[in-house]
Scaffold this motif. Structure first.
Motif, PDB file in Angstrom:
ATOM      1  N   GLU A 113       0.794  -1.246  -0.021  1.00  0.00           N
ATOM      2  CA  GLU A 113      -0.111  -0.082  -0.088  1.00  0.00           C
ATOM      3  C   GLU A 113       0.954   1.149   0.028  1.00  0.00           C
ATOM      4  N   THR A 147       0.876   4.117  -3.024  1.00  0.00           N
ATOM      5  CA  THR A 147       0.372   5.588  -2.721  1.00  0.00           C
ATOM      6  C   THR A 147       1.760   6.295  -3.202  1.00  0.00           C
ATOM      7  N   THR A 148       3.051   5.858  -2.993  1.00  0.00           N
ATOM      8  CA  THR A 148       4.144   6.643  -3.325  1.00  0.00           C
ATOM      9  C   THR A 148       4.314   6.757  -4.956  1.00  0.00           C
ATOM     10  N   LYS A 159       1.874   9.420  -6.343  1.00  0.00           N
ATOM     11  CA  LYS A 159       2.370  10.592  -6.232  1.00  0.00           C
ATOM     12  C   LYS A 159       3.248  11.032  -7.652  1.00  0.00           C
ATOM     13  N   THR A 178       1.192   1.961  -9.114  1.00  0.00           N
ATOM     14  CA  THR A 178       0.068   2.435  -8.203  1.00  0.00           C
ATOM     15  C   THR A 178      -1.041   1.030  -8.099  1.00  0.00           C
ATOM     16  N   TYR A 209      -1.719  -1.428  -5.001  1.00  0.00           N
ATOM     17  CA  TYR A 209      -3.246  -1.522  -4.186  1.00  0.00           C
ATOM     18  C   TYR A 209      -3.589  -2.847  -4.363  1.00  0.00           C
ATOM     19  N   THR A 257      -0.515   5.201   7.153  1.00  0.00           N
ATOM     20  CA  THR A 257      -0.361   6.683   7.038  1.00  0.00           C
ATOM     21  C   THR A 257       0.985   7.289   7.654  1.00  0.00           C
ATOM     22  N   ILE A 260       3.672   6.844   5.027  1.00  0.00           N
ATOM     23  CA  ILE A 260       3.654   7.519   3.989  1.00  0.00           C
ATOM     24  C   ILE A 260       4.047   9.290   4.426  1.00  0.00           C
TER      25      ILE A 260
END
Length: 106
Positions: free
Chosen positions: A13, A17-18, A21, A35, A39, A67, A70
């Motif tokens: 995850e 998420t990285t 970006k 991405t 996921y 969280t 990240i």
């Protein structure tokens, strides 16, 4: 074993998420594919974890650790600013995950 799978789900995850970006709104192919892959892998692994771990605990660890990771990546590698409010929020997320783990051990 569920914690190893959960760690892998968190890593997938965070990687997804990285990559998001760097996908520039999904306009760049390779970061967009990274991405999606991150996921899909994260959810597949999380689904396996849920076979042997309570959903509240697993999801709290997955979301909280993701969280925090990240936020750290943003700070260290992407030049994002760290404010007292942001640091406090991350600390509260981590404390919440710890409390959920302590509560689920009974």
């Amino acid at each position: 074993m569920p914690y190893v799978l959960l760690a892998a789900a968190i890593a997938a995850e965070v990687g997804g998420t990285t990559a998001m970006k760097y996908s520039d709104g999904f306009s760049r192919l390779w970061p967009s594919l990274a991405t999606a892959t991150g996921y899909v892998l994260a959810f597949v692994l999380l689904a396996q974890v849920l076979k042997s771990m309570p959903v509240g605990t697993a999801y709290a660890i997955w979301a909280g650790a993701g969280t925090a990771a990240i936020a750290a990546i943003g700070l260290v590698f992407m030049g994002e600013a760290m404010s007292a409010a942001k640091l406090g929020g991350i600390a509260l997320v981590i404390c919440g995950v710890v409390l959920l783990n302590l509560g689920s051990s009974h």
